[in-house]
Design an enzyme around this catalytic site. Structure first.
Site, PDB file in Angstrom:
ATOM      1  N   LYS A 141       0.844  -1.200   0.000  1.00 53.96           N
ATOM      2  CA  LYS A 141       0.000   0.000   0.000  1.00 53.96           C
ATOM      3  C   LYS A 141       0.878   1.248   0.000  1.00 53.96           C
ATOM      4  CE  LYS A 141      -3.995   1.876   2.611  1.00 53.96           C
ATOM      5  NZ  LYS A 141      -4.788   1.724   3.842  1.00 53.96           N
ATOM      6  N   SER A 165      -9.881  -0.489   7.064  1.00 54.37           N
ATOM      7  CA  SER A 165      -9.282  -0.281   5.748  1.00 54.37           C
ATOM      8  C   SER A 165      -8.610  -1.497   5.124  1.00 54.37           C
ATOM      9  CB  SER A 165      -8.279   0.872   5.796  1.00 54.37           C
ATOM     10  OG  SER A 165      -8.966   2.101   5.790  1.00 54.37           O
ATOM     11  N   SER A 183      -9.713   1.802   2.878  1.00 55.52           N
ATOM     12  CA  SER A 183      -8.818   2.546   2.021  1.00 55.52           C
ATOM     13  C   SER A 183      -7.794   1.692   1.277  1.00 55.52           C
ATOM     14  CB  SER A 183      -8.065   3.586   2.841  1.00 55.52           C
ATOM     15  OG  SER A 183      -7.220   2.958   3.791  1.00 55.52           O
TER      16      SER A 183
END
Lengths: 479, 510
Positions: free
Chosen positions: A79, A178, A154
């Protein structure tokens, strides 16, 4: 045999046995990404050169019969809020779109030590604030099950990468859901570990007391494998627990355990989509069939979880994001003649709307005269939420809930309505507030063919319990 | 009407640790801008602080030295504000749960010799900020070639994360003089503990003051102002006097004091209010989530060097705080009392000799080798301090080791050197760092005590100056000094003065 469909542990075996070259495998993943990323927008940056170089090293180790790391040859996506030395780390934000960290996050060091192949950085809601990846400065990622739907967020880019076979495993971060929510919406496994088990050093902070890095994988076994590598004490993180990492694979199916399952009544009823509720109820039936004892319990403070979360998370965020001021690195607005103007222009132009909204909320709840009413009270409720769980875990091994009240929703559907968007996290934020581990595993699909996630929570440091339960359910849900 | 001022101080002291409070960077002063930085103290995205154990121990030493109470649990808090030299946008400090409470420092009012306790509210740990260098500053334009245009500001982050303790007093001081006395005492204690250099000019000791005035005998407090930017001991006294007079002036002309923050301008010697924009801070303090509670357990401290990593200290029979207490050096007051008793020197001497730990060490080392403690005291207070002052150096930089001073004094006792010669030799020693023996040998500076030799010199002096001899014999005895001087000239100062005196008297009266 399609490489893209293999689990990490399967791919490692193939490479180890020499049935496929690592470089060859990595190259095929990179090709796939180049083909599909345009439509999925999963990756923001590819680390092609270093990935191929690392693959060569693995191939060399294989040919020389050297000991291979636990993640040898497995393509992993990271990420884009986790620092990778020399590679842009944007956090999905305009304000960091030129930021290149001079250091590696601790988790990155751990991946490298185990011969993992980091193939790129994945898309996310700006500074991990959001539940759809639509808040990324670089545009939303798309759900591979339906390109018109969001992948969740996210860590949407990471979930998409794993779900679509662009990466075998991925790292995400979970502050209020997330990792788990996009895992649920994309049909993969996502673990939010116990707070303090995975080092946050090198994870760009959103809300420090809630953030935790965790794995997104195709199955529970990979989740246990990756968690075993990234967990463990880190002297660079003061909130890191003094625990050593463990081999969770050994105990995964070593014996069949019967679990005591708690089902909180607050997690069912109004607000949940019918398909979601049915799928979770079906999973509960399965547990009963496995002779697990299932009981309804109450988590009375759960209804305050979202409110509490948005006070504490935004308060910490308002402070954590103060460093992006255009002075030292990242985006700087041009043509500011005064200091205040430099700050206002840089932050005004550099941050997106959701980030600004949360900075303002957080600044407000910490302000003189409001601190006690909001932040102070939020901390108290947080303690009550934790106590809710403590009480339940006195009598039960795991708590079962839906991961998300809905399946993947349409792109643009909720973006103008932040409060509705915030409710996507209703079942996930509690685990962050309480600091406990929670996993989301696939448990069927909606009538429209969209994945549904089942969430399993356990007491602090009970990842082993979670993996065992999740693994058994995974095996039985398949058939 | 007569007025008194009510003064409370907030003192920041930089701790002399090797590394910064939350990372491993060096803290040495005067390095190239931004050369002592790392991702952590630069506040790069993703970094985390780890508390320096030494900083905690140093802070605890100070707490114990002033008789404060170490809190069993204390927490760090973020103080949020925007400034270019504050890289994270917040300073890690302590707020509602500081490291310590209480304690006091005793000062002596010189006129009355009265002792007075200045009570402390708290001592807490925090990190320093960096420095903004404006292109108008000489210090900046002289040292950096990066200036592009006037009005540009650069930041130097070397100081970011240097460990500080903030010492907050109660409003116990009643005059600017008392405030400087307190500061001096505080500096002395910090130096004795060897935890702070105490150098205000370099910024390792900084001080802000809260000041109000009221007519003597009035009990109600007046409105206070905060005075900042006082960068030397002199500045503190001047600024506080200025502010006191300013407030009295306002009150006497019927005005009202406005509660505000003021800056001392050392060059213009006046005080000006900070622009209101700069002081309208709401710091939005909240507990620092990246650090854990700093806890003092009986045998361990947790919260340092990575959470819950509990380092083992010492033996199991004493607590960690007790252990630090036992490591405290003898403090100035105790040492002074001991000096008076052990070395039988006047209080004045003891006071002066113990102002600085290094000076007191110097004195004691010297006495060890030359037990005439009063003579040593005279030499240290006189010659040694003069040399230090003239050379603008500290005791540790002084080239004459205490043992060498002792051996010089022994040579006066043995008659090898006169007092005057010894002083000349001492200056030479301070200049060159050579031993007294070496200097005496090189310059042939051995005192002449041979009466025959002196007698013949005196005879020739008397022969050459018959007029002066006549004057002396007619009762003008003050020309005696003239003869002594002439003899010394001829012997290049080597003649033993008491021998000269004796023989001269004999010859002149015969």
């Amino acid at each position: 045999m399609k490489l893209a469909e293999l689990k990490g542990w399967e791919l490692r075996e193939l490479i180890k046995k020499g049935e496929t070259g690592c470089k060859e495998a990595v190259a095929s993943f990179l090709d796939e990404i180049k083909k599909k990323n345009k439509s999925l927008n999963s990756f923001l940056t590819l680390t092609e050169e270093s990935a191929l170089k690392s693959a060569e090293i693995v191939d060399k180790k294989v040919s020389q019969k050297q000991k291979l790391g636990a993640l040898a040859g497995i393509p992993i996506a990271v990420k884009d809020n986790i620092c990778l030395r020399g590679v842009k780390t944007t956090c999905g934000s305009h304000i960091l779109d030129n930021f290149v960290p001079p250091y590696n996050a601790t988790v990155v060091e751990k991946l490298k030590k185990e011969d993992a192949i980091i193939i790129g950085k994945t898309n996310l809601d700006e500074f991990a604030m959001g539940s759809s990846t639509e808040n990324s400065y670089f545009g939303p990622s798309k759900n591979p099950h339906d390109l018109k739907k969001v992948p969740g967020g996210s860590s949407g880019g990471s979930a998409v990468a794993v779900a679509s076979g662009l990466a075998t495993m991925a790292l995400g971060s979970d502050t209020g859901g997330s990792i788990r929510q996009p895992a649920a919406l994309c049909g993969v496994v996502g673990l939010k570990p116990t707070y303090g088990t995975v080092s946050r050093y090198g994870l760009v902070a959103f809300a420090s007391s809630l953030d935790q890095i965790g794995p997104l994988t195709k199955d529970v076994k990979d989740s246990a494998l990756l968690f075993g590598v990234i967990s463990g004490h880190d002297p660079n993180d003061s909130t890191s627990l003094k625990i050593s990492s463990k081999d969770y694979l050994k105990t995964l199916d070593s014996y069949k355990t019967k679990f005591k399952v708690a089902v909180p009544k607050e997690a069912f009823g109004a607000g949940n989509e019918k398909d979601v509720e049915e799928a979770v109820k079906k999973a509960i039936k399965l547990m009963e069939k496995l002779n697990w004892s299932v009981s309804e319990v109450s988590l009375p403070y759960m209804e305050y979880a979202i409110a509490t979360y948005y006070i504490i998370a935004t308060a910490e965020a308002s402070s954590n994001l103060a460093r992006y001021d255009g002075v030292k690195y990242g985006y700087r607005s041009k043509d500011s003649s005064q200091l205040l103007e430099l700050y206002q222009n840089t932050r005004g132009e550099g941050f997106g709307n959701e980030v600004k909204r949360r900075i303002m909320l957080g600044t407000y709840v910490l302000s003189a005269g409001y601190y006690e009413a909001y932040y102070g009270k939020g901390q108290k409720v947080r303690t009550f939420i934790k106590q809710d769980f403590d009480n339940v875990f006195k009598d039960f091994d795991i708590v079962i809930m839906p991961t998300s009240p809905t399946v993947a929703f349409g792109l643009g559907e909720k973006i103008e309505d932040p409060l509705t968007m915030y409710l996507s996290d209703i079942f996930t934020v509690s685990a962050n507030l309480a600091g406990i581990p929670a996993i989301s595993i696939p448990c069927g699909k909606s009538k429209a063919g969209l994945p549904i996630g089942l969430q399993i929570l356990a007491k602090p440091l009970a990842e082993e319990t979670i993996f065992k339960a999740a693994y058994m359910l995974e095996q039985n849900l398949k058939t | 009407m007569k007025y008194e001022s009510i003064i409370g101080l907030e003192v920041h002291a930089q701790l002399l640790t090797d590394s910064k409070i939350f990372c491993g960077c060096s803290v040495s002063y005067g390095a190239d801008p931004n050369s002592q930085t790392c991702p952590v103290c630069l506040g790069l995205p993703g970094v985390l602080p780890v508390l320096n154990k030494k900083a905690v121990e140093y802070a605890v030493k100070m707490v114990l030295a002033v008789g404060g109470t170490v809190a069993p649990h204390s927490i760090f808090a973020r103080k949020n504000y925007f400034y270019p030299d504050l890289p994270k946008g917040y300073q890690i400090s302590q707020y509602d749960q500081p490291l310590s409470t209480g304690g006091s420092v005793e000062i002596e009012i010189p006129e009355s010799k009265a002792k007075k306790k200045i009570h402390l509210t708290r001592i807490h740990l925090e990190e320093d900020a960096g420095k903004s260098l404006h292109s108008e500053d000489n210090s900046y334009t002289n040292t950096s070639s990066n200036v592009k245009q006037k009005g540009e500001t650069l930041v130097d982050m070397n100081r970011c994360g240097v460990p500080l303790i903030e010492i907050v007093t109660q409003p116990d001081m009643r005059s600017p003089k008392e405030a400087t006395l307190f500061l001096n005492k505080l500096k002395q204690i910090l130096e004795y503990l060897e935890i702070c250099s105490g150098n205000m000019e370099e910024g390792s000791l900084r001080c802000d003051a809260n000041v109000s005035v009221r007519p003597i005998a009035q009990t109600k407090l007046g409105t206070k102002t905060e005075v900042k930017n006082m960068n030397s001991f002199k500045a503190v006294e001047k600024a506080l006097n200025f502010e006191m007079e300013r407030q009295i002036g306002i009150i006497e002309s019927g005005g009202r004091i406005i509660q505000e923050t003021l800056l001392w301008d050392a060059e213009k010697e006046l005080i000006a209010p900070m622009r209101s924009k700069e002081e309208s801070h709401d710091y939005r303090y909240f507990p620092e989530p990246d650090l854990v509670v700093l806890k003092f357990h009986p045998q361990t401290i947790s919260g340092i060097g990575g959470i819950r990593s509990e380092e083992k200290f010492g033996t199991p029979t004493i607590t960690i705080v007790e252990k630090i207490k036992q490591s405290l050096p003898e403090l100035p007051e105790a040492r002074k009392t001991r000096f008076i008793k052990q070395y039988q020197i006047p209080e004045y001497d003891a006071e002066l000799l113990t102002t600085e730990k290094k000076l007191a060490d110097y004195y004691e080392e010297c006495v060890k080798n030359y037990p005439n403690s009063k003579a040593v005291s005279n030499w240290v207070m006189g010659e040694v301090l003069r040399e230090l002052k003239e050379r603008k150096i500290s005791v540790s930089e002084f080239k004459v080791p205490p043992k060498e001073l002792a051996s010089l004094l022994k040579q006066v006792d043995s008659g090898t050197l006169s007092g005057k010669m010894a002083k000349d030799v001492f200056v030479e020693m301070a200049e060159t760092g050579l031993s007294s023996e070496k200097i005496i040998q090189e310059k042939g500076l051995v005192q002449v005590t041979d009466t025959k030799e002196i007698e013949s010199v005196i005879e020739s002096v008397l022969r050459e100056n018959p007029g002066e001899v006549e004057k002396y014999r007619s009762g003008k005895e003050r020309v005696f000094g003239f003869f002594v001087g002439e003899v010394m000239k001829k012997t290049k100062g080597k003649a033993n003065p008491s021998v000269v005196n004796q023989i001269l008297k004999e010859k002149l009266s015969s």
